[in-house]
Write a protein that holds these residues in place. Sequence first.
Motif, PDB file in Angstrom:
ATOM      1  N   ASP A 444     -30.389  25.975   8.950  1.00  0.00           N
ATOM      2  CA  ASP A 444     -31.356  26.903   9.561  1.00  0.00           C
ATOM      3  C   ASP A 444     -31.799  26.435  10.942  1.00  0.00           C
ATOM      4  O   ASP A 444     -32.272  27.238  11.758  1.00  0.00           O
ATOM      5  CB  ASP A 444     -32.576  27.056   8.653  1.00  0.00           C
ATOM      6  N   ARG A 445     -31.658  25.122  11.192  1.00  0.00           N
ATOM      7  CA  ARG A 445     -32.132  24.561  12.462  1.00  0.00           C
ATOM      8  C   ARG A 445     -30.986  24.309  13.445  1.00  0.00           C
ATOM      9  O   ARG A 445     -31.205  23.782  14.523  1.00  0.00           O
ATOM     10  CB  ARG A 445     -32.887  23.248  12.198  1.00  0.00           C
ATOM     11  N   CYS A 446     -29.751  24.631  13.045  1.00  0.00           N
ATOM     12  CA  CYS A 446     -28.586  24.332  13.885  1.00  0.00           C
ATOM     13  C   CYS A 446     -28.158  25.558  14.706  1.00  0.00           C
ATOM     14  O   CYS A 446     -28.027  26.666  14.186  1.00  0.00           O
ATOM     15  CB  CYS A 446     -27.409  23.886  13.014  1.00  0.00           C
ATOM     16  N   LYS A 456     -19.768  23.297  19.926  1.00  0.00           N
ATOM     17  CA  LYS A 456     -19.617  24.735  20.170  1.00  0.00           C
ATOM     18  C   LYS A 456     -20.679  25.464  19.365  1.00  0.00           C
ATOM     19  O   LYS A 456     -21.287  24.895  18.449  1.00  0.00           O
ATOM     20  CB  LYS A 456     -18.216  25.204  19.793  1.00  0.00           C
ATOM     21  N   GLU A 457     -20.912  26.733  19.701  1.00  0.00           N
ATOM     22  CA  GLU A 457     -21.902  27.506  18.979  1.00  0.00           C
ATOM     23  C   GLU A 457     -21.464  27.672  17.514  1.00  0.00           C
ATOM     24  O   GLU A 457     -20.298  27.938  17.244  1.00  0.00           O
ATOM     25  CB  GLU A 457     -22.104  28.876  19.624  1.00  0.00           C
ATOM     26  N   ILE A 458     -22.420  27.525  16.613  1.00  0.00           N
ATOM     27  CA  ILE A 458     -22.110  27.690  15.205  1.00  0.00           C
ATOM     28  C   ILE A 458     -22.111  29.187  14.875  1.00  0.00           C
ATOM     29  O   ILE A 458     -22.974  29.934  15.312  1.00  0.00           O
ATOM     30  CB  ILE A 458     -23.125  26.918  14.322  1.00  0.00           C
ATOM     31  N   THR A 459     -21.120  29.626  14.135  1.00  0.00           N
ATOM     32  CA  THR A 459     -20.971  31.044  13.817  1.00  0.00           C
ATOM     33  C   THR A 459     -21.380  31.297  12.367  1.00  0.00           C
ATOM     34  O   THR A 459     -21.442  30.363  11.553  1.00  0.00           O
ATOM     35  CB  THR A 459     -19.511  31.484  13.998  1.00  0.00           C
ATOM     36  N   ILE A 498     -38.692  19.393  18.148  1.00  0.00           N
ATOM     37  CA  ILE A 498     -37.477  18.569  18.198  1.00  0.00           C
ATOM     38  C   ILE A 498     -36.435  19.049  17.199  1.00  0.00           C
ATOM     39  O   ILE A 498     -35.240  19.104  17.500  1.00  0.00           O
ATOM     40  CB  ILE A 498     -37.839  17.089  17.950  1.00  0.00           C
ATOM     41  N   GLU A 499     -36.880  19.400  16.002  1.00  0.00           N
ATOM     42  CA  GLU A 499     -35.959  19.760  14.927  1.00  0.00           C
ATOM     43  C   GLU A 499     -35.513  21.221  15.064  1.00  0.00           C
ATOM     44  O   GLU A 499     -35.638  22.035  14.148  1.00  0.00           O
ATOM     45  CB  GLU A 499     -36.609  19.498  13.565  1.00  0.00           C
ATOM     46  N   ASN A 500     -34.991  21.559  16.223  1.00  0.00           N
ATOM     47  CA  ASN A 500     -34.530  22.912  16.510  1.00  0.00           C
ATOM     48  C   ASN A 500     -33.333  22.816  17.451  1.00  0.00           C
ATOM     49  O   ASN A 500     -33.157  21.811  18.156  1.00  0.00           O
ATOM     50  CB  ASN A 500     -35.656  23.726  17.148  1.00  0.00           C
ATOM     51  N   ASN A 501     -32.470  23.831  17.452  1.00  0.00           N
ATOM     52  CA  ASN A 501     -31.266  23.812  18.291  1.00  0.00           C
ATOM     53  C   ASN A 501     -30.414  22.567  18.034  1.00  0.00           C
ATOM     54  O   ASN A 501     -29.889  21.939  18.961  1.00  0.00           O
ATOM     55  CB  ASN A 501     -31.629  23.893  19.780  1.00  0.00           C
ATOM     56  N   LEU A 502     -30.282  22.227  16.771  1.00  0.00           N
ATOM     57  CA  LEU A 502     -29.525  21.040  16.401  1.00  0.00           C
ATOM     58  C   LEU A 502     -28.028  21.302  16.437  1.00  0.00           C
ATOM     59  O   LEU A 502     -27.572  22.456  16.388  1.00  0.00           O
ATOM     60  CB  LEU A 502     -29.929  20.581  14.994  1.00  0.00           C
ATOM     61  N   VAL A 503     -27.286  20.199  16.465  1.00  0.00           N
ATOM     62  CA  VAL A 503     -25.826  20.262  16.392  1.00  0.00           C
ATOM     63  C   VAL A 503     -25.406  19.776  14.997  1.00  0.00           C
ATOM     64  O   VAL A 503     -25.677  18.626  14.624  1.00  0.00           O
ATOM     65  CB  VAL A 503     -25.170  19.376  17.466  1.00  0.00           C
ATOM     66  N   PHE A 504     -24.758  20.647  14.239  1.00  0.00           N
ATOM     67  CA  PHE A 504     -24.321  20.269  12.890  1.00  0.00           C
ATOM     68  C   PHE A 504     -23.106  19.348  12.993  1.00  0.00           C
ATOM     69  O   PHE A 504     -22.145  19.632  13.720  1.00  0.00           O
ATOM     70  CB  PHE A 504     -23.959  21.516  12.081  1.00  0.00           C
ATOM     71  N   VAL A 505     -23.153  18.232  12.219  1.00  0.00           N
ATOM     72  CA  VAL A 505     -22.054  17.258  12.249  1.00  0.00           C
ATOM     73  C   VAL A 505     -21.218  17.334  10.971  1.00  0.00           C
ATOM     74  O   VAL A 505     -19.988  17.352  11.023  1.00  0.00           O
ATOM     75  CB  VAL A 505     -22.596  15.821  12.433  1.00  0.00           C
TER      76      VAL A 505
END
Length: 829
Positions: A444-446, A456-459, A498-505
């Motif tokens: 939800d935060r990624c 890249k943008e998560i789809t 801070i916990e927003n616009n995260l990059v999922f690993v």
Amino acid sequence: MNIYSNNSWKAIVEMLKSDIYKGLSEEECEKERKNSGDNRVFVPYKNGFIASLKNFFSIYIFLSVAIIGVLFYYSEYVMGSISTAIILISLIIKIIYTKNKTNKMKFLQNLNNTTTKVLRNGIPKEVKSEELVKGDIVYFSKGSLVPADIRIITANEIKVDEKNITGENFLKEKFDSKIDEAIYSIAEMKNMLFKGSSIAEGEGTGIVVATGNLTELGKMFTMIMDASKNKHTLGKRVEKKVGKIMIILSLVAIGTSIGSYYFQQNLYGLCLSLFAIQVMPLISIAFLYGIILKKDLHKKGIDLVNMSTLDIINEIEILFMDKIGSVTKEEMIVDKLYVNNKIFESKEIIYNREVTIKRLIETIVLCNNSTYDADQDLGEGELKEVAYLKFANEKMAYKSMLEANHRRVFEIPMDTDKRVITTINKVKQGSRANCRGNVDAILDRCSYIMIDGLEKEITPEDVERIKAIDYNFSLEGLITQGIAYRSFSYTPSREENIENNLVFVGLVALDNPLNDDIEEEISEIKNRGIIPIMITDDNKIVATSLGKKAKLVSSNNKVISGIEIYSLGNEELIDTVSRTRVFSRVTPELKARIIGLFIKDKYKVAASGESLGELPTISLSNLGIGKGDAPKIIKNAADLFIKNNYLKGFLSIFDIARKFNDGLAKVQAAIITMLFSEIVIINTLPLINNNIQVSYIPIIIINVILAIPLFLTLIHSPRDDDNKFILRSIVYSVLALAAIYDANSSFEIVLVATLGAFLLINTFINVSIPLKRVSAQLVLFIVSILIWLMSVGGLIFLYGLTLSIFAMVKIGVIILINLIYELILKRCQ
């Protein structure tokens, strides 16, 4: 409490007739204090002496007092005084026991002895927390211990540690707004502070809505004390059993004394017989054996806090098991990873070969508050975090090195709402937020995803694929966490989002292995007629998989989650709970509610607890089990404390209880044999040997000094179900009288020599005493032999007598006859 959460703070202030600008006056405080009491949490135990007097009355006590009365009436002052001393010792033991239970709860004074900033007569001032009353306006800030139950008026970024109340390990964000929706638990009361919790962050003001034992914490302790009153049953059972034995033997004594009175013209035989009965050592033996048993169990990591556990455990019908430490091992292992759109086995991962994998490993190491010592293969902290460190260590990604290169700036702790933990760490070109937590909460935060080292943008397709992988991991019974990060060219502040616009690993899937013997243990529990029920914090899918692996459930309809329970009506709830065998995502508060339903239906329940929030669970249960690294209050409130693998420990108590009860039955039979023989000898000897009367000295030697260590040895023997004690009593009496018949002035020496030898032989033959190693049994038996020899020697010295060769041969022959008789009895069993 719902009324305070579902109304605005202004309405609450008006309801409690307070004033946010002035607070209460001292006169109003004094009036409220008189009406509702002060703010101290007190233990509802009465004074130890009074409580002991209340417990003093029993058949055993009444008969003992009656015997003492008879002894003094017939001027047998020595015997009367000794009997009185024994009763007083029993009373002192009860007083000490009651006082110890009270002292265990004295730590509550720590909650009362704090100070609080309060508004009185319009002036802020420091007062003792115990002086707070309902309606007081109080101030609180970081580090404050919440002094009462409080409705928040103003809140400035408040985060609270409520582990003491709810048992949850997360910090809770608090606010001042009213809550419009229905509230099912105190964990949902985000505009309330509860006594015993602490302010971790922020500051604010509030109004006191409950004090002392009317607070949630106070109610909890009252519940513990009230529930424990009915748990201490063993002492009463032993006293009841002793009372019955005393009644039967007293009737025998009266009957035999009436027969001898015709010849003696006095009731000395009756007095001595009653004295022999009154000094019966069964209660002392049970008490001393309890001490020995507790010490032995303590060495195995088991504390028998309440000896009545040995009574209660045989009545248990339902066992509530926590997952970790009973069904599963107290360890987790990184099993699989999902990264770069691929699933990897943990052994396939190489740390420095690829950027995304490297970022994932660095994140789980840096966002970690635990420690791991590779040399000893030992970790301290949360199981997931220790598993991450162990996995990283195997890949040569060491926490000490990573933290040296990426210094931590601060941490954003996990709470029940977001279920994500984040650390801010320094990197070469700024800072990085390293995040891990619930997969859905992370997604939800990624806004982005890293694949093969590129962001890249998560789809939506990415999200659906990740959730599908997460679901499949859960079906395998694996516990998952999502891993993400966010880079900053500067060092962000706590106030930023801070916990927003995260990059999922990626995902990490951990295995919490089943205990090696779990299937056998579950089978044994069921064979004892006990229903095992597991409670876990895992999601329903993982819980179902685990329940099936452990043979707890065979179908999905026997698993339910906490959120489903809250949506059920009363009738649906009772029906659902009665068939459920695995509960997932259950809070300690809900756990207590579930157990309460079973208790209400008269089931005998055993349940465990480790955190303060589980005090209601332990107190409500018929058998409360503390476990693991539980704090002192849990250990004191529990009936049984088991350090490791409490399921195995729980099962071991059944055998211990059986041996204890069988041992008491064996000792009971031996005591009846001894007393019956003494009554016959006391009242028969004057008839066959020129009116010679036995004094109280041999009775003291045999019934107290020799009997206690000897019967403590005997209590370890298997139970003799043939009930041969009546036949044995007759044989003892006949053989002893034969030895005494022409002993003249040395008859008391012969009595101690023969009757003592009979008891020693009986014990040696019926107890498997290990002779090749030092044991408690061997030491007690050797002590018994020494006491017997010293007693015979002491009587010879006291009376200045010597035994003739004929007398010694005669005693030896009679002892040999008894030995042959005991061997025949043993062979016939």
